[in-house]
Motif scaffolding. Structure first.
Motif, PDB file in Angstrom:
ATOM      1  N   LYS A   1      47.459  30.384  32.601  1.00 45.91           N
ATOM      2  CA  LYS A   1      47.171  30.109  34.019  1.00 45.91           C
ATOM      3  C   LYS A   1      46.700  28.679  34.229  1.00 45.91           C
ATOM      4  CE  LYS A   1      46.134  34.898  34.959  1.00 45.91           C
ATOM      5  NZ  LYS A   1      45.414  35.987  35.451  1.00 45.91           N
TER       6      LYS A   1
ATOM      7  N   VAL B   1      36.547  33.030  41.938  1.00 50.13           N
ATOM      8  CA  VAL B   1      37.144  33.993  41.005  1.00 50.13           C
ATOM      9  C   VAL B   1      37.296  33.247  39.681  1.00 50.13           C
ATOM     10  CG1 VAL B   1      39.108  35.511  40.540  1.00 50.13           C
ATOM     11  CG2 VAL B   1      38.438  35.054  42.891  1.00 50.13           C
TER      12      VAL B   1
ATOM     13  N   LYS C   1      38.916  33.216  35.824  1.00 53.69           N
ATOM     14  CA  LYS C   1      40.025  33.855  35.094  1.00 53.69           C
ATOM     15  C   LYS C   1      40.187  33.265  33.705  1.00 53.69           C
ATOM     16  CE  LYS C   1      42.626  34.519  39.347  1.00 53.69           C
ATOM     17  NZ  LYS C   1      43.902  34.381  40.041  1.00 53.69           N
TER      18      LYS C   1
ATOM     19  N   TYR D   1      45.918  40.599  31.993  1.00 57.15           N
ATOM     20  CA  TYR D   1      46.965  41.250  32.787  1.00 57.15           C
ATOM     21  C   TYR D   1      46.337  42.459  33.474  1.00 57.15           C
ATOM     22  CZ  TYR D   1      47.231  44.596  28.931  1.00 57.15           C
ATOM     23  OH  TYR D   1      46.916  45.525  27.980  1.00 57.15           O
TER      24      TYR D   1
ATOM     25  N   ARG E   1      42.668  42.449  33.943  1.00 60.07           N
ATOM     26  CA  ARG E   1      41.775  42.182  32.804  1.00 60.07           C
ATOM     27  C   ARG E   1      41.656  40.672  32.636  1.00 60.07           C
ATOM     28  NH1 ARG E   1      44.221  47.167  29.298  1.00 60.07           N
ATOM     29  NH2 ARG E   1      45.355  47.541  31.200  1.00 60.07           N
TER      30      ARG E   1
ATOM     31  N   VAL F   1      39.871  38.852  34.698  1.00 58.89           N
ATOM     32  CA  VAL F   1      39.612  38.282  36.025  1.00 58.89           C
ATOM     33  C   VAL F   1      38.238  38.770  36.483  1.00 58.89           C
ATOM     34  CG1 VAL F   1      40.382  38.146  38.433  1.00 58.89           C
ATOM     35  CG2 VAL F   1      42.066  38.249  36.591  1.00 58.89           C
TER      36      VAL F   1
ATOM     37  N   GLU G   1      38.776  29.225  44.145  1.00 57.39           N
ATOM     38  CA  GLU G   1      38.114  29.751  45.331  1.00 57.39           C
ATOM     39  C   GLU G   1      38.645  31.136  45.649  1.00 57.39           C
ATOM     40  OE1 GLU G   1      36.358  25.990  47.608  1.00 57.39           O
ATOM     41  OE2 GLU G   1      38.088  26.965  48.527  1.00 57.39           O
ATOM     42  N   ARG G   2      37.737  32.000  46.087  1.00 60.19           N
ATOM     43  CA  ARG G   2      38.137  33.350  46.488  1.00 60.19           C
ATOM     44  C   ARG G   2      38.732  33.250  47.878  1.00 60.19           C
ATOM     45  NH1 ARG G   2      33.875  38.023  45.486  1.00 60.19           N
ATOM     46  NH2 ARG G   2      33.479  36.670  43.706  1.00 60.19           N
ATOM     47  N   VAL G   3      40.034  33.447  47.971  1.00 58.60           N
ATOM     48  CA  VAL G   3      40.700  33.240  49.257  1.00 58.60           C
ATOM     49  C   VAL G   3      40.637  34.526  50.076  1.00 58.60           C
ATOM     50  CG1 VAL G   3      42.222  31.459  48.331  1.00 58.60           C
ATOM     51  CG2 VAL G   3      42.981  33.839  48.330  1.00 58.60           C
TER      52      VAL G   3
ATOM     53  N   GLU H   1      49.322  40.729  49.716  1.00 61.97           N
ATOM     54  CA  GLU H   1      49.955  40.101  48.564  1.00 61.97           C
ATOM     55  C   GLU H   1      51.437  40.462  48.595  1.00 61.97           C
ATOM     56  OE1 GLU H   1      47.624  40.040  44.830  1.00 61.97           O
ATOM     57  OE2 GLU H   1      46.043  41.051  45.937  1.00 61.97           O
TER      58      GLU H   1
ATOM     59  N   GLN I   1      47.417  46.312  45.494  1.00 64.05           N
ATOM     60  CA  GLN I   1      46.674  46.311  44.222  1.00 64.05           C
ATOM     61  C   GLN I   1      45.414  47.152  44.367  1.00 64.05           C
ATOM     62  OE1 GLN I   1      48.131  43.891  42.097  1.00 64.05           O
ATOM     63  NE2 GLN I   1      49.416  43.218  43.798  1.00 64.05           N
TER      64      GLN I   1
ATOM     65  N   GLY J   1      42.943  45.165  40.611  1.00 62.89           N
ATOM     66  CA  GLY J   1      43.779  44.220  39.864  1.00 62.89           C
ATOM     67  C   GLY J   1      45.070  44.812  39.342  1.00 62.89           C
TER      68      GLY J   1
ATOM     69  N   PHE K   1      49.601  35.098  47.281  1.00 64.38           N
ATOM     70  CA  PHE K   1      48.575  35.558  48.212  1.00 64.38           C
ATOM     71  C   PHE K   1      49.031  35.174  49.616  1.00 64.38           C
ATOM     72  CE2 PHE K   1      45.354  34.416  44.684  1.00 64.38           C
ATOM     73  CZ  PHE K   1      45.431  35.684  44.143  1.00 64.38           C
TER      74      PHE K   1
HETATM   75  P1  ADP Z   1      46.242  39.385  36.491  1.00 69.69           P
HETATM   76  O1  ADP Z   1      46.779  38.238  35.716  1.00 69.69           O
HETATM   77  O2  ADP Z   1      45.388  40.280  35.681  1.00 69.69           O
HETATM   78  O3  ADP Z   1      47.296  40.111  37.278  1.00 69.69           O
HETATM   79  P2  ADP Z   1      45.445  38.025  38.941  1.00 69.69           P
HETATM   80  O4  ADP Z   1      45.192  36.570  38.817  1.00 69.69           O
HETATM   81  O5  ADP Z   1      46.724  38.439  39.573  1.00 69.69           O
HETATM   82  O6  ADP Z   1      45.229  38.736  37.525  1.00 69.69           O
HETATM   83  O7  ADP Z   1      44.225  38.681  39.764  1.00 69.69           O
HETATM   84  C1  ADP Z   1      44.139  40.083  39.954  1.00 69.69           C
HETATM   85  C2  ADP Z   1      43.823  40.370  41.423  1.00 69.69           C
HETATM   86  O8  ADP Z   1      42.570  39.766  41.758  1.00 69.69           O
HETATM   87  C3  ADP Z   1      44.831  39.764  42.403  1.00 69.69           C
HETATM   88  O9  ADP Z   1      45.934  40.612  42.594  1.00 69.69           O
HETATM   89  C4  ADP Z   1      43.968  39.624  43.654  1.00 69.69           C
HETATM   90  O10 ADP Z   1      43.901  40.855  44.352  1.00 69.69           O
HETATM   91  C5  ADP Z   1      42.603  39.273  43.091  1.00 69.69           C
HETATM   92  N1  ADP Z   1      42.440  37.788  43.053  1.00 69.69           N
HETATM   93  C6  ADP Z   1      42.809  36.965  42.056  1.00 69.69           C
HETATM   94  N2  ADP Z   1      42.569  35.667  42.348  1.00 69.69           N
HETATM   95  C7  ADP Z   1      42.029  35.656  43.585  1.00 69.69           C
HETATM   96  C8  ADP Z   1      41.557  34.622  44.479  1.00 69.69           C
HETATM   97  N3  ADP Z   1      41.599  33.321  44.146  1.00 69.69           N
HETATM   98  N4  ADP Z   1      41.052  34.997  45.670  1.00 69.69           N
HETATM   99  C9  ADP Z   1      40.993  36.302  46.034  1.00 69.69           C
HETATM  100  N5  ADP Z   1      41.422  37.326  45.261  1.00 69.69           N
HETATM  101  C10 ADP Z   1      41.941  37.022  44.038  1.00 69.69           C
END
Ligand code: ADP
Length: 385
Positions: free
Chosen positions: A109, A150, A152, A158, A161, A163, A189-191, A196, A219, A222, A263
């Protein structure tokens, strides 16, 4: 006199033998390829659906070399791969599609975020922490805004997991300090999520790029629980998703299928992540599109032209079946009328993806009800939303 002979089938090797390899195996002969999987055991999901099986670990170089010797091209069931190892093998002549260079964007990522920022693809505001010596830079970045964050793990996550959602912005530093011990971290930033969506595109070896209709993904913790075609967005946003997907496919020199997960925010689309393989958001294409994502992936990586991607009905719904605390009944799931139940042949375990159910037709509400009725009978633990 010579007898007419058809060219030999392209031999495709797949690293991993999970449900994606199983569904590729189901379509392999229709697109004239022969499939060998590298499975960790004979009970792996794909074993019954493919032509040949090698037993070995996906990270074992000798096993990968053995797979490459019986394959013209090697592709992937999952992305838990060692990119350096794949690059070494590529230098020795193994053909990977997608290539290790393209795979970087889905496996890591931090690489995706850094390169997409440079290329001006829309992503959440973020800060990349390669090691604990970058923590002062994180403090500076945190001071520039009040939004929650957030956190990661750059690699290996995946289905949610890896996150983490710190309770306050100040908690971020502690969370990152712990996580960065295991490898690079992306803080973003948490958007505000209005929803999705996922865009599936396929690029051929001669740079033809096709896009499937956009879908909405739902979702839970996650993990994707359900997928809806058509996406619940307006046409201009769907067009933007398609254009970005095609541009990203060319930018990363993709060969094969890719899902771009976006997103939907008040400020428009942001790229979340890429998957360079058939993806859960595209399982509906088996019954719902003119060519499935599995067939088109195999066509692309074996050097064939791509099949049409149009939807064959007005609507489709796919619901994942994830093992609940008690196993359910496949027969009861199949007894629900007008649903397609895909069983991955895995032994039941709570939290494990066991299969999926798709319904296609013209009434999205009816499809939603029927897929959930079937998935619940099958024993899914995900809940209807
Ligand atoms: P993974 O690689 O495990 O699929 P993601 O990066 O897709 O992880 O994150 C899992 C979920 O967390 C996303 O589907 C979303 O719902 C939430 N999420 C992830 N990043 C953000 C963010 N920047 N702002 C808000 N929600 C987020």
């Amino acid at each position: 006199m010579f007898a007419a002979t058809s060219p030999p089938r392209v031999r495709v090797g797949i690293i991993g033998a999970g449900q994606l390899a199983r569904m590729m195996g189901d379509e392999a002969h229709d697109v004239d390829v022969d499939v060998t999987v590298l499975a960790t055991s004979l009970s792996d999901s794909a074993v019954p659906s493919v032509d040949h099986v090698l037993i070995g670990e996906p990270g074992d170089e000798d096993a990968l070399i053995a797979l490459s010797r019986v394959s013209d091209v090697v592709t992937f069931d999952h992305e838990l791969v060692d990119l350096d190892q794949l690059s070494r093998l590529e230098a020795r002549g193994v053909i990977f599609r997608p290539s290790p260079a393209a795979l970087r964007f889905s496996v890591d990522k931090s690489i995706q975020r850094a390169e997409f920022a440079a290329a001006n693809f829309p992503i959440p505001r973020c800060c990349i922490i390669a090691s604990s010596s970058d923590l002062p830079a994180l403090e500076e970045w945190l001071a520039t805004s009040d939004e929650l964050t957030v956190v990661k793990a750059a690699r290996g996550g995946y289905d949610g997991r890896g996150v983490l959602f710190p309770a306050t912005r100040e908690d971020t530093v502690g969370v990152v300090r712990d996580l960065v011990r295991t490898g690079p971290v992306v803080v973003e930033e948490r958007v505000t999520l209005l929803g999705e969506v996922a865009q599936l595109v396929v690029r051929s070896m001669d740079d033809d790029v096709v896009a499937y209709p956009l879908v909405t993904t739902v979702q839970d913790n996650g993990m994707c629980t359900e997928v809806h075609y058509p996406a619940r967005v307006d046409d201009s946003l769907a067009q933007r998703a398609r254009e970005l997907g095609v541009a990203i496919a060319r930018h990363i020199a993709l060969v094969g299928v890719m899902a771009v997960e976006y997103f939907v925010t008040p400020a428009g689309l942001l790229v979340n992540e890429l998957a360079l393989r058939p993806h859960n958001s595209g399982h509906w294409t088996i019954e719902g599109a003119a060519t499935s994502q599995f067939a088109n992936h195999l066509r692309a990586i074996s050097g064939q032209s791509l099949g049409p991607t149009r939807a064959t009905s007005d609507a489709a719904v796919m619901v994942n079946v994830v093992g609940a605390s008690e196993p359910g009944s496949l027969a009861a799931a199949r007894a629900v009328p007008d649903v397609y139940v895909h069983d991955y042949g895995k032994t039941w375990r709570p939290g494990r993806k066991l299969g999926h159910v798709t319904a296609v037709g013209d009434d999205p509400l009816d499809l939603h009800v029927r897929t959930w009725r079937s998935a619940r009978a099958y024993g899914t633990c995900t809940r209807e939303v």
